[in-house]
Design a protein around this motif. Structure first.
Motif, PDB file in Angstrom:
ATOM      1  N   ALA A  88      53.869  30.163 -34.898  1.00 33.97           N
ATOM      2  CA  ALA A  88      54.228  30.469 -33.510  1.00 33.97           C
ATOM      3  C   ALA A  88      53.156  31.202 -32.719  1.00 33.97           C
ATOM      4  O   ALA A  88      53.211  31.225 -31.503  1.00 33.97           O
ATOM      5  CB  ALA A  88      55.515  31.294 -33.504  1.00 33.97           C
ATOM      6  N   SER A  89      52.192  31.808 -33.389  1.00 38.55           N
ATOM      7  CA  SER A  89      51.271  32.707 -32.689  1.00 38.55           C
ATOM      8  C   SER A  89      49.883  32.141 -32.442  1.00 38.55           C
ATOM      9  O   SER A  89      48.950  32.881 -32.165  1.00 38.55           O
ATOM     10  CB  SER A  89      51.131  34.013 -33.491  1.00 38.55           C
ATOM     11  OG  SER A  89      52.391  34.585 -33.696  1.00 38.55           O
ATOM     12  N   ALA A  90      49.746  30.816 -32.537  1.00 40.95           N
ATOM     13  CA  ALA A  90      48.421  30.202 -32.385  1.00 40.95           C
ATOM     14  C   ALA A  90      47.778  30.562 -31.042  1.00 40.95           C
ATOM     15  O   ALA A  90      46.569  30.732 -30.947  1.00 40.95           O
ATOM     16  CB  ALA A  90      48.516  28.686 -32.539  1.00 40.95           C
ATOM     17  N   GLY A  91      48.592  30.698 -30.009  1.00 39.89           N
ATOM     18  CA  GLY A  91      48.062  31.001 -28.687  1.00 39.89           C
ATOM     19  C   GLY A  91      47.412  32.366 -28.581  1.00 39.89           C
ATOM     20  O   GLY A  91      46.624  32.624 -27.670  1.00 39.89           O
ATOM     21  N   ASP A  92      47.729  33.264 -29.511  1.00 43.26           N
ATOM     22  CA  ASP A  92      47.174  34.620 -29.479  1.00 43.26           C
ATOM     23  C   ASP A  92      45.825  34.727 -30.191  1.00 43.26           C
ATOM     24  O   ASP A  92      45.185  35.771 -30.157  1.00 43.26           O
ATOM     25  CB  ASP A  92      48.143  35.609 -30.156  1.00 43.26           C
ATOM     26  CG  ASP A  92      49.481  35.667 -29.447  1.00 43.26           C
ATOM     27  OD1 ASP A  92      49.497  35.441 -28.223  1.00 43.26           O
ATOM     28  OD2 ASP A  92      50.489  35.929 -30.113  1.00 43.26           O
ATOM     29  N   TRP A  93      45.403  33.651 -30.850  1.00 44.36           N
ATOM     30  CA  TRP A  93      44.206  33.707 -31.697  1.00 44.36           C
ATOM     31  C   TRP A  93      42.971  34.147 -30.922  1.00 44.36           C
ATOM     32  O   TRP A  93      42.208  35.002 -31.378  1.00 44.36           O
ATOM     33  CB  TRP A  93      43.997  32.344 -32.348  1.00 44.36           C
ATOM     34  CG  TRP A  93      42.817  32.265 -33.273  1.00 44.36           C
ATOM     35  CD1 TRP A  93      42.388  33.221 -34.140  1.00 44.36           C
ATOM     36  CD2 TRP A  93      41.926  31.155 -33.423  1.00 44.36           C
ATOM     37  NE1 TRP A  93      41.292  32.761 -34.850  1.00 44.36           N
ATOM     38  CE2 TRP A  93      40.991  31.502 -34.417  1.00 44.36           C
ATOM     39  CE3 TRP A  93      41.848  29.903 -32.834  1.00 44.36           C
ATOM     40  CZ2 TRP A  93      39.974  30.634 -34.821  1.00 44.36           C
ATOM     41  CZ3 TRP A  93      40.837  29.050 -33.247  1.00 44.36           C
ATOM     42  CH2 TRP A  93      39.916  29.416 -34.220  1.00 44.36           C
ATOM     43  N   LYS A  94      42.776  33.593 -29.721  1.00 49.38           N
ATOM     44  CA  LYS A  94      41.582  33.935 -28.938  1.00 49.38           C
ATOM     45  C   LYS A  94      41.493  35.433 -28.659  1.00 49.38           C
ATOM     46  O   LYS A  94      40.417  36.013 -28.727  1.00 49.38           O
ATOM     47  CB  LYS A  94      41.575  33.159 -27.613  1.00 49.38           C
ATOM     48  CG  LYS A  94      41.293  31.676 -27.794  1.00 49.38           C
ATOM     49  CD  LYS A  94      39.790  31.405 -27.774  1.00 49.38           C
ATOM     50  CE  LYS A  94      39.458  29.942 -27.822  1.00 49.38           C
ATOM     51  NZ  LYS A  94      39.312  29.412 -29.166  1.00 49.38           N
ATOM     52  N   SER A  95      42.639  36.053 -28.357  1.00 46.46           N
ATOM     53  CA  SER A  95      42.612  37.474 -28.013  1.00 46.46           C
ATOM     54  C   SER A  95      42.766  38.387 -29.236  1.00 46.46           C
ATOM     55  O   SER A  95      42.250  39.496 -29.251  1.00 46.46           O
ATOM     56  CB  SER A  95      43.713  37.796 -26.998  1.00 46.46           C
ATOM     57  OG  SER A  95      44.979  37.465 -27.525  1.00 46.46           O
ATOM     58  N   GLN A  96      43.464  37.914 -30.257  1.00 42.22           N
ATOM     59  CA  GLN A  96      43.781  38.771 -31.405  1.00 42.22           C
ATOM     60  C   GLN A  96      42.916  38.532 -32.645  1.00 42.22           C
ATOM     61  O   GLN A  96      42.738  39.435 -33.455  1.00 42.22           O
ATOM     62  CB  GLN A  96      45.252  38.560 -31.814  1.00 42.22           C
ATOM     63  CG  GLN A  96      46.254  38.943 -30.754  1.00 42.22           C
ATOM     64  CD  GLN A  96      46.351  40.446 -30.566  1.00 42.22           C
ATOM     65  OE1 GLN A  96      46.294  41.207 -31.518  1.00 42.22           O
ATOM     66  NE2 GLN A  96      46.483  40.866 -29.323  1.00 42.22           N
ATOM     67  N   GLY A  97      42.432  37.318 -32.798  1.00 41.18           N
ATOM     68  CA  GLY A  97      41.706  36.966 -34.019  1.00 41.18           C
ATOM     69  C   GLY A  97      40.315  37.582 -34.078  1.00 41.18           C
ATOM     70  O   GLY A  97      39.719  37.883 -33.053  1.00 41.18           O
ATOM     71  N   VAL A  98      39.800  37.772 -35.285  1.00 41.86           N
ATOM     72  CA  VAL A  98      38.444  38.290 -35.444  1.00 41.86           C
ATOM     73  C   VAL A  98      37.434  37.161 -35.233  1.00 41.86           C
ATOM     74  O   VAL A  98      37.767  35.978 -35.362  1.00 41.86           O
ATOM     75  CB  VAL A  98      38.233  38.956 -36.831  1.00 41.86           C
ATOM     76  CG1 VAL A  98      39.103  40.191 -36.974  1.00 41.86           C
ATOM     77  CG2 VAL A  98      38.481  37.985 -37.966  1.00 41.86           C
ATOM     78  N   VAL A  99      36.213  37.529 -34.916  1.00 43.84           N
ATOM     79  CA  VAL A  99      35.134  36.571 -34.673  1.00 43.84           C
ATOM     80  C   VAL A  99      34.895  35.714 -35.914  1.00 43.84           C
ATOM     81  O   VAL A  99      35.037  36.188 -37.040  1.00 43.84           O
ATOM     82  CB  VAL A  99      33.823  37.338 -34.339  1.00 43.84           C
ATOM     83  CG1 VAL A  99      32.703  36.377 -33.977  1.00 43.84           C
ATOM     84  CG2 VAL A  99      34.059  38.314 -33.212  1.00 43.84           C
ATOM     85  N   ASP A 100      34.516  34.453 -35.709  1.00 45.50           N
ATOM     86  CA  ASP A 100      34.185  33.539 -36.807  1.00 45.50           C
ATOM     87  C   ASP A 100      35.342  33.332 -37.790  1.00 45.50           C
ATOM     88  O   ASP A 100      35.111  33.128 -38.978  1.00 45.50           O
ATOM     89  CB  ASP A 100      32.949  34.025 -37.586  1.00 45.50           C
ATOM     90  CG  ASP A 100      31.697  33.978 -36.725  1.00 45.50           C
ATOM     91  OD1 ASP A 100      31.627  33.110 -35.839  1.00 45.50           O
ATOM     92  OD2 ASP A 100      30.800  34.812 -36.935  1.00 45.50           O
TER      93      ASP A 100
END
Length: 128
Positions: A88-100
């Motif tokens: 469900a949270s794929a949309g948050d990846w750009k803002s929440q995920g770590v680089v690379d």
């Protein structure tokens, strides 16, 4: 023959965890599974498991999230390979995920897991 690369797997649902372990095993990896972010952090800090990559669910129940877990692990070991799994949270990846990092959306095919981990381990962390 060299030992299989160990992957720290963080998944709070036992059935999914079992599926992931099988998929990694089929891809030539060895899973070191825990069911919470806190357990993953202590396993990682302890260092005895010598895990080379993190494969984490984003939503881990009441404790810290997969997003937060990856940030804390990256503070300890910059550039550590991270693969997120989420339904469900794929949309948050750009803002929440770590680089690379890599994100795979549930449901996924077993081969996608091994491929994602392999990609990160082959490329290593790019500087910057």
């Amino acid at each position: 023959m060299s030992k299989a690369v160990r992957v720290l797997v963080v998944e709070d649902e036992a059935l999914i965890c079992s599926f992931i372990e099988d998929a990694l095993s089929a891809g030539g990896f060895e899973a070191c599974s825990v069911s919470s972010g806190e357990a993953a952090l202590s396993t990682f800090r302890d260092g005895r498991e010598r895990c080379r990559a993190l494969l984490t669910d984003v939503n881990l129940g009441d404790g810290i999230s997969g997003w937060e877990l990856a940030r804390q692990i990256r503070e300890i070991t910059p550039g550590f390979p991270v693969v997120y799994m989420t339904g469900a949270s794929a949309g948050d990846w750009k803002s929440q995920g770590v680089v690379d990092s890599i994100l795979i959306e549930k449901p996924f095919a077993p081969a996608q897991l091994a491929t994602a981990v392999s990609q990160l381990l082959d490329t290593g962390a790019s500087p910057g």
